[in-house]
Design an enzyme around this catalytic site. Structure first.
Site, mmCIF file in Angstrom:
data_model
loop_
_atom_site.group_PDB
_atom_site.id
_atom_site.type_symbol
_atom_site.label_atom_id
_atom_site.label_comp_id
_atom_site.label_asym_id
_atom_site.label_seq_id
_atom_site.Cartn_x
_atom_site.Cartn_y
_atom_site.Cartn_z
ATOM 1 N N HIS A 59 -10.215 2.544 -0.650
ATOM 2 C CA HIS A 59 -10.388 2.231 0.772
ATOM 3 C C HIS A 59 -11.219 0.960 0.858
ATOM 4 O O HIS A 59 -12.266 0.921 1.500
ATOM 5 C CB HIS A 59 -11.042 3.400 1.510
ATOM 6 C CG HIS A 59 -10.251 3.847 2.699
ATOM 7 N ND1 HIS A 59 -10.815 4.200 3.894
ATOM 8 C CD2 HIS A 59 -8.914 3.980 2.875
ATOM 9 C CE1 HIS A 59 -9.864 4.543 4.752
ATOM 10 N NE2 HIS A 59 -8.707 4.419 4.155
ATOM 11 N N HIS B 3 0.824 -1.210 0.000
ATOM 12 C CA HIS B 3 0.000 0.000 0.000
ATOM 13 C C HIS B 3 0.857 1.258 0.000
ATOM 14 O O HIS B 3 0.483 2.267 -0.600
ATOM 15 C CB HIS B 3 -0.921 -0.008 1.224
ATOM 16 C CG HIS B 3 -2.020 0.994 1.166
ATOM 17 N ND1 HIS B 3 -3.085 0.878 0.295
ATOM 18 C CD2 HIS B 3 -2.228 2.143 1.861
ATOM 19 C CE1 HIS B 3 -3.899 1.906 0.465
ATOM 20 N NE2 HIS B 3 -3.404 2.687 1.406
#
Length: 739
Positions: A100, A54
């Site tokens: 998200h 990420h």
């Protein structure tokens, strides 16, 4: 409170594995970076989040290098908080998308809300004022109670944050598929406007300059959120609520205004600014220093805390929301403190820039971390994964196209069923919960091909959209990736805009599995091909991998966000037919393109077969339509996508309650074909001669196929249904399914 372990206990217990580090990575940290010293608890935690996919894109970095990222319009490409594109008049548009996904499955409301908050901060960290939010959402089958709960809470979270902060949510897309049942996708895009002179960078340079923490206080929420987003879902993932952040849009509004004031009125004392997003304080500060070739010395005693007895590990890894880092010129600290005090926000000097290249932390008088700053950021590991073609791909490539047969008597009923498919049906019940007109710049609100916002002080407007049909990518990732970019561009063109650039969210499965990695790298090839052909460089983006639940991956879903420029507001075009008597024109040829289509999925419950895509024809058709619009020849324009010609005609007729009378030389099934590169236009009869002359000169395939009527009936070859009935099905399907 987290209990610290000694370096020896960390090595022996291998707790770093739970945080996402491999044995090889841990040994690299110990032996190569720290020269044999065992990393302590705080240092191990920092490496775990900073070396997550990420944060450092360790699996995707080689893939991202394929993308074209430059062009005369690009002022700033990937590497900063967001991309920046020139639109003339000393103005630029700033935009980026973020995912998200994992948090939105565990805590749908907060996951989606904080996804919005994070991407908004990325935009104003560049110095831009956010003007619009768009979202691209993927959910499992809507007949599942869990899915309905997630849909309800995700959309409420996006609405709640955007509505409260006062930024319009103007567009997006929603699709449903079984592959997202255990792994929904929540991708949020934000667009901002800026004067060239205010463009900022996320950098910390100048020895002795101060590092300021501004915004909300630090809590224990979101610790290891970046690591959580970098692994597959398993049986216990739904309980990982501590990895999900909690947002406060009213705090963010204050932070936004304070940061904009600093940038516009005190820009001479501001060296750099960055959002505290994934991996929180460690990510923002180390990245700012690494980009500038600097070091940092931070005193964690000064970090504002909303919880007691927080340890350095927690302070560094917390992903509490509404926080920023500023690098301020030495001697001007009080100006920053006073400005943020006016907004009732913390602004605390937590350290200084050094020239030693180290990232050094102190807490209660003791050094608690001392590592090379580049080892956290620029020098994070990169992996070149094995790619293997999945067996299904060869089967699809070798197979014939899927060809349905639809009788005259069945075509109207099939059309009704298609209108009610969750992916096609109106999303009005969702987007009506969003405030799409706050700030009063919105010209075209949700429901058309693109949202359109005017650029105040000019005669220009911006068109913006998000797109991706993951079913095409499942059948052929290269062509599917190319189509995703092309469809986004069609939406921009149909609104009267010239496509400028794209941002992306690359949502894929586990890159450590060769077949999943092949999907990612092959899709990137297709995206790059279309970006080059359509002159839409990739200026920003996000990678979200490990979108798998219990070993089952989502469909490959590279969401494309695109912004286009409408040079003159008089060229703004919408999809709805304007008046009876106008002629309906089909631009582009229709072929038997049903593989991966809504029709195929509806009729046989699965997708299969070969897909085709002609990028050269796509480009020619787009150029023609944009020329026809700018020449003032077009009354309405709508691109053809899911559901094909029949759905596009219906959507064009719905808004004004009109009918259509269409006779076109295609089969019943081809009414629902999803051949790419096509548009439905309506033109006034007095423009027909000029339009057809342009059509001939452009060597574009196009024909008048009928006219707009005031009959209130949709007639397309053998298909016939009243507009009112079709609207009722189209708008009623999703609310009925959500009950």
């Amino acid at each position: 409170m987290t209990l610290e372990m000694s370096p020896e206990q960390i090595q022996e217990s291998k707790i770093y594995r739970e945080w996402g580090l491999t044995d090889e990575e841990y040994l690299k940290i110990k032996d190569e970076i720290l020269d044999g010293r065992l990393p302590n608890f705080t240092e191990t935690g920092m490496y775990a989040v900073m070396w997550s996919e990420h944060c450092c894109y360790k699996n995707s970095k080689p893939v991202l290098k394929k993308f074209p990222t430059t062009g005369p319009q690009v002022l700033m490409g990937p590497g900063e908080g967001a991309g920046v594109v020139d639109i003339g008049d000393d103005l630029a548009v700033v935009f980026k998308a973020e995912s998200h996904n994992h948090p939105s499955y565990v805590e749908p409301y907060e996951g989606a809300a904080t996804g919005s908050g994070g991407i908004i901060r990325d935009i104003f960290s560049m110095g831009a004022r956010p003007i619009a939010i768009l979202d691209s959402l993927r959910f499992g089958p809507i007949d599942n109670g869990k899915t309905r709960h997630i849909v309800d809470q995700v959309t409420a979270g996006i609405a709640g944050y955007g509505n409260c902060i006062g930024i319009p949510t103007v567009g997006g897309e929603v699709a449903f598929d079984e592959s997202y049942a255990g792994n929904p996708l929540v991708n949020v895009m934000c667009v901002g406007l800026i004067e060239h002179k205010h463009i900022q960078k996320g950098q910390a340079k100048g020895v002795g300059n101060s590092i300021f923490y501004v915004g909300a206080k630090t809590g224990r929420d979101g610790i290891h959120g970046a690591s959580f987003a970098s692994k597959e879902f398993g049986s216990g993932s739904e309980t990982q609520r501590s990895a999900v952040q909690v947002g406060d849009p009213f705090m963010e509004k204050l932070l936004l205004e304070a940061c904009i004031e600093v940038i516009q009125n005190h820009g001479d004392i501001l060296v750099g600014i960055q959002d505290m997003g994934a991996a929180g304080l460690v990510s923002s500060t180390s990245e700012m220093a690494s980009k500038a070739g600097s070091g940092l010395r931070l005193n964690l005693d000064n970090v504002p805390q909303r919880e007691t007895e927080m340890i350095p590990y927690e302070m560094m890894l917390s992903e509490s929301q509404e926080r920023m880092v500023l690098c301020v010129k030495k001697g001007h600290e009080q100006e920053i403190i006073d400005l943020f005090k006016k907004y009732d926000l913390d602004a605390v000097n937590i350290g200084q820039v050094t020239d030693d290249g180290f990232y050094t932390l102190y807490h209660k008088g003791e050094m608690v971390a001392h590592v090379p700053v580049d080892s956290l950021a620029e020098d994070a590991p990169t992996y070149y994964r094995e790619a293997k073609v999945p067996e299904r791909i060869q089967k699809f490539t070798d197979s014939e196209k899927y060809l349905p047969e639809i009788t005259d008597s069945a075509v109207s009923e099939i059309f009704k069923k298609l209108l009610a498919q969750p992916t096609i049906a109106s999303k009005k019940s969702i987007y009506e919960t969003y405030d799409s007109r706050v700030m009063t710049n919105t010209v075209v609100a949700p429901g058309s091909d693109s949202a359109v916002l005017r650029v105040r002080g000019t005669n220009k407007a911006l068109a913006m959209t998000t797109d991706c049909n993951a079913r095409y990518l499942y059948l052929d990732p290269e062509k599917g990736g190319a189509i995703a970019v092309a469809e986004a561009a069609r939406n921009i063109v149909a609104s009267g805009g010239k496509p400028l650039a794209i941002t992306d969210c690359l949502n894929f499965g586990n890159p450590e599995k060769p077949e999943q990695f092949w999907e990612l790298t092959t899709a990137a090839d297709g995206i790059s091909r279309s970006c080059l052909a359509l002159d839409t460089p990739v200026i920003s983006g996000n990678v979200s991998l490990y979108n798998e639940t219990n070993g089952s991956a989502i469909l490959p879903t590279p969401m494309i966000g695109m912004v286009g420029l409408i040079e003159n507001v008089k060229n703004i075009t919408t999809q709805e037919f304007k008046k009876a008597g106008d002629l309906i024109v089909l631009v582009g040829q229709t072929f038997d393109d049903f593989s991966g289509s809504e029709l195929q999925k509806m009729l046989i419950g699965e997708i299969s077969g070969r897909i085709d895509f002609d990028l050269e024809t796509e480009k020619i058709n787009q150029d023609f339509v944009l020329k026809a619009i700018t020449d003032g020849l077009v009354s309405s324009a709508h691109d053809l996508a899911e559901g094909g010609l029949a759905i596009a005609l219906a959507e064009s007729a719905f808004a004004n309650g009109l009918g259509v009378d269409v006779k076109v030389d295609i089969t019943n099934a081809q009414l629902f074909s999803e051949t790419q590169g096509r548009f439905i236009l309506s033109i006034s009869p007095e423009n027909q001669a000029t339009f057809e002359k342009l059509l001939t000169e452009s060597s574009v395939s196009g024909e008048v196929i009928g006219k707009v009527t005031d009959s209130g009936i949709l007639e397309m070859n053998e298909l016939s249904i009243s507009t009112d009935e079709a609207v009722s099905i189209y708008e009623g399907a999703l609310p009925a399914l959500m009950k």
